[in-house]
Design a protein around this motif. Structure first.
Motif, short mmCIF file in Angstrom:
data_model
loop_
_atom_site.label_atom_id
_atom_site.label_comp_id
_atom_site.label_asym_id
_atom_site.label_seq_id
_atom_site.Cartn_x
_atom_site.Cartn_y
_atom_site.Cartn_z
N ARG A 200 0.81 -1.23 0.00
CA ARG A 200 0.00 0.00 0.00
C ARG A 200 0.84 1.27 0.00
O ARG A 200 0.27 2.37 0.03
CB ARG A 200 -0.93 0.02 1.21
N VAL A 201 2.16 1.16 -0.03
CA VAL A 201 3.00 2.35 0.12
C VAL A 201 2.89 3.31 -1.06
O VAL A 201 3.25 4.48 -0.94
CB VAL A 201 4.48 1.96 0.34
N MET A 202 2.41 2.83 -2.20
CA MET A 202 2.32 3.69 -3.38
C MET A 202 1.00 4.46 -3.45
O MET A 202 0.79 5.27 -4.35
CB MET A 202 2.51 2.87 -4.66
N LYS A 203 0.09 4.22 -2.53
CA LYS A 203 -1.16 4.96 -2.49
C LYS A 203 -0.90 6.38 -1.97
O LYS A 203 0.01 6.58 -1.16
CB LYS A 203 -2.17 4.24 -1.59
N PRO A 204 -1.68 7.37 -2.38
CA PRO A 204 -2.89 7.33 -3.22
C PRO A 204 -2.62 7.45 -4.72
O PRO A 204 -3.55 7.53 -5.50
CB PRO A 204 -3.65 8.56 -2.73
N PHE A 205 -1.34 7.47 -5.10
CA PHE A 205 -1.02 7.72 -6.51
C PHE A 205 -1.31 6.52 -7.40
O PHE A 205 -1.79 6.68 -8.52
CB PHE A 205 0.45 8.14 -6.62
N TYR A 206 -1.02 5.31 -6.91
CA TYR A 206 -1.36 4.08 -7.62
C TYR A 206 -2.20 3.22 -6.69
O TYR A 206 -1.89 3.13 -5.49
CB TYR A 206 -0.09 3.34 -8.07
N ASN B 4 -5.22 -6.42 -15.69
CA ASN B 4 -5.54 -5.48 -16.76
C ASN B 4 -5.76 -4.09 -16.18
O ASN B 4 -6.50 -3.90 -15.22
CB ASN B 4 -6.75 -5.93 -17.57
N PHE B 5 -5.05 -3.11 -16.79
CA PHE B 5 -5.06 -1.75 -16.28
C PHE B 5 -5.38 -0.71 -17.35
O PHE B 5 -5.24 0.49 -17.10
CB PHE B 5 -3.69 -1.40 -15.67
N LEU B 6 -5.79 -1.12 -18.54
CA LEU B 6 -6.04 -0.14 -19.59
C LEU B 6 -7.34 0.62 -19.39
O LEU B 6 -7.70 1.46 -20.22
CB LEU B 6 -6.05 -0.82 -20.97
N ASP B 7 -8.04 0.34 -18.29
CA ASP B 7 -9.20 1.16 -17.93
C ASP B 7 -8.81 2.25 -16.94
O ASP B 7 -9.68 2.94 -16.41
CB ASP B 7 -10.31 0.29 -17.34
N THR B 8 -7.51 2.41 -16.68
CA THR B 8 -7.03 3.46 -15.78
C THR B 8 -6.10 4.40 -16.54
O THR B 8 -5.43 4.00 -17.50
CB THR B 8 -6.26 2.86 -14.59
N ASP B 9 -6.04 5.64 -16.09
CA ASP B 9 -5.15 6.62 -16.73
C ASP B 9 -3.68 6.31 -16.47
O ASP B 9 -2.82 6.60 -17.30
CB ASP B 9 -5.48 8.03 -16.23
N LYS B 10 -3.37 5.71 -15.33
CA LYS B 10 -1.97 5.48 -14.96
C LYS B 10 -1.23 4.64 -15.99
O LYS B 10 -0.06 4.88 -16.27
CB LYS B 10 -1.91 4.78 -13.59
N LEU B 11 -1.89 3.62 -16.54
CA LEU B 11 -1.26 2.75 -17.53
C LEU B 11 -1.65 3.10 -18.95
O LEU B 11 -0.85 2.95 -19.88
CB LEU B 11 -1.62 1.30 -17.24
N SER B 12 -2.88 3.59 -19.15
CA SER B 12 -3.32 3.93 -20.51
C SER B 12 -2.47 5.03 -21.12
O SER B 12 -2.14 4.98 -22.31
CB SER B 12 -4.79 4.34 -20.51
N VAL B 13 -2.11 6.03 -20.32
CA VAL B 13 -1.33 7.16 -20.85
C VAL B 13 -0.01 6.69 -21.45
O VAL B 13 0.27 6.93 -22.63
CB VAL B 13 -1.13 8.24 -19.78
N PRO B 14 0.87 6.01 -20.69
CA PRO B 14 2.12 5.55 -21.31
C PRO B 14 1.93 4.44 -22.33
O PRO B 14 2.66 4.38 -23.32
CB PRO B 14 2.97 5.09 -20.12
N PHE B 15 0.96 3.53 -22.10
CA PHE B 15 0.80 2.40 -23.02
C PHE B 15 0.42 2.89 -24.41
O PHE B 15 1.06 2.50 -25.40
CB PHE B 15 -0.28 1.45 -22.48
N TRP B 16 -0.60 3.72 -24.53
CA TRP B 16 -1.03 4.18 -25.85
C TRP B 16 -0.01 5.13 -26.45
O TRP B 16 0.17 5.16 -27.68
CB TRP B 16 -2.41 4.82 -25.79
N ALA B 17 0.68 5.90 -25.61
CA ALA B 17 1.73 6.78 -26.13
C ALA B 17 2.89 5.96 -26.69
O ALA B 17 3.43 6.29 -27.76
CB ALA B 17 2.21 7.72 -25.04
#
Length: 493
Positions: A200-206, A448-461
């Motif tokens: 949980r140490v990466m919360k609230p960012f991830y 699967n994380f492509l429904d989140t901005d955290k992974l969608s932003v770098p993945f599609w870029a």
């Protein structure tokens, strides 16, 4: 000097002060009237102005802010990742307006096989939203997918024609990610004996350690490339080396087994590519591996069932727990989600239950003998935990086929650019970003994380990077075998 002359000579300063005062007054009135969300309208106006005046800079700003974004409930049953998702919506609208007004979008990008597969996937998602068991949920899910891919694939692919923008995008997201890694690592110190705290140490960012580990793995191959790029000199090379080192530290302390496996898998595929193995043979080897598993699945599952090593803060124990399907709660819950998803898919094999609906419907498909200690009927612990099984359940067989098509076409494109690009730097960059995407393709088996901005932003870029390098890079001239002359034949004899 008269007042009118002074105002004329200091027009810029006066305008800035006036805008600031109006902004402060408007916010004060709206806050006093308890219109908290309306107080964001002046800020939205400034963001829109940025997109109008500095369109490309707006994309980089969103990349910089994404690692720091947090989910906020703006209204009942609707959460947005603030501040980036509202920015993505504005950016998408601005992009459509610019394309329609100027009619200047490069059709080579639109006709690229990856773009065609992506458009087909979006179209099929819209169709399955119409037949969804929860249409409102599915349409919201479809709209969210649009404002992920429009800025970071279709807009970014054209922006990345300038290769400096690729480096800038990497820098922007990496800076935010490194800041989160430093915060999470600082929280990790002193908590090595408490695995739940480490998760949980990466919360609230991830949201959890799996998404955190996944995005770190995604950036590792690209970071490694930039260390040795000929454009990285002096302090720049040192900074990329520092980023790479911090990414390694973050990956280790993420305690994400799927992320570790994805990096090892990418290294293995890199070796095969350097050995000159064709993509079709790689696919064949993968298919043979899957086939062997199903042929001997009873023996394999029996051996896995004998492993009782649970997740552990100890590295050796954490690695050994990867194959524990008898007592490890995380592994058992993943198997439970997959089994529930397959039962749902069997009821609607072609159209699926609807995009984004799995987590709201799967509870009744669970079986008591498959439940783990962390199972729930509330649907509050995520989705199907697979980038392949999830779309199959929600969008049927065509949905998962299109996902695989996007992944395979992008991978084949990246390898082709690596082998045909005239500029070695372009070739190496294409290979690096292809391997980065490959870490997600492998990780997608487990999450699967492509429904989140955290992974969608770098993945599609990163996908846009591969497509842009293919469209805009100069290719090697094909080597033609020259026929031997009669004299040459005589010399050989």
């Amino acid at each position: 000097m008269s007042l009118s002359d002074w105002l004329r000579n200091n027009k810029a300063a006066v305008t800035a002060v006036a805008v600031t005062l109006l902004f402060a007054i408007a916010n004060s009135i709206l806050l006093l009237k308890d219109f908290y969300y309306l107080s964001l309208l002046p800020l939205a106006g400034l963001v829109l102005l940025l997109f109008v005046v500095r369109f490309e800079t707006g994309l980089l700003c969103m990349a910089l802010l994404t690692p720091f974004a947090v989910n906020m409930a703006l209204m009942p049953k609707m959460e947005l990742s603030m501040p980036v998702e509202p920015m993505m919506i504005l950016f998408s609208l601005m992009f459509f307006f610019r394309v329609l007004a100027s009619r200047s979008y490069d059709m080579r990008l639109l006709k690229h096989p990856v773009s065609i597969a992506l458009l087909a996937s979006v179209a099929w998602m819209l169709i399955t939203s119409c037949t969804s068991e929860l249409p409102l949920v599915s349409f919201k899910y479809w709209l969210a997918r649009l404002w992920f891919i429009v800025p970071f694939f279709f807009a970014a692919a054209q922006i990345f024609r300038d290769k400096k923008r690729i480096r800038q995008f990497f820098w922007c997201y990496a800076i935010g990610l490194i800041a989160v890694i430093c915060i999470a690592t600082a929280k990790t110190v002193g908590n090595f004996s408490d695995l739940q705290t480490l998760h949980r140490v990466m919360k609230p960012f991830y949201n959890d350690h799996t998404a955190y580990g996944c995005v770190i793995a995604l950036f590792l191959p690209a970071a490694f490339y930039f260390i040795f790029s000929r454009n990285s000199k002096g302090w720049s090379r040192f900074l990329f080396l520092a980023i790479f080192a911090l990414l390694i530290v973050g990956l280790f302390f993420s305690y994400c087994r799927a992320a570790w496996l994805s990096v090892l898998g990418a290294i293995g595929v890199y070796v095969l590519i350097r050995l000159g193995l064709k993509v079709k043979w790689m696919v064949l080897l993968f298919g043979i591996g899957v086939g062997v598993f199903f042929v001997y699945q009873n023996d394999v599952l029996y051996q896995l069932g004998k492993n009782h090593q649970d997740s552990s803060y100890d590295l050796a124990g954490q690695i050994k727990s990867i194959s524990n399907i008898s007592t490890d709660a995380s592994n058992l819950e993943r198997l439970n989600r997959w089994a529930s998803a397959i039962r749902m898919w069997k009821e609607r094999p072609i159209m699926g239950c609807g995009p984004g609906t799995y987590q709201f419907l799967y509870a009744s498909y669970q079986r008591s003998y498959q439940l783990s200690t962390i199972s729930t009927n509330a649907g509050n612990l995520g989705n199907a935990h697979s980038e392949y099984i999830g779309p199959m359940t929600e969008q049927g067989l065509p949905g998962v086929a299109l996902v695989v098509c996007i992944f395979m076409t992008t991978f084949a494109t990246g390898v082709r650019v690596y082998r045909t690009a005239k500029d070695k730097q372009v070739a190496d960059m294409a290979l690096a970003f292809t391997l980065s995407l490959l870490t997600y393709y492998i990780h997608g088996v487990f999450n699967n994380f492509l429904d989140t901005d955290k992974l969608s932003v770098p993945f599609w870029a990163f996908t846009a990077v591969v497509v842009a390098l293919d469209v805009y890079s100069e290719k090697k001239e094909p080597q033609l075998t020259q026929p031997q002359t009669s004299c040459e034949k005589h010399d050989i004899q």
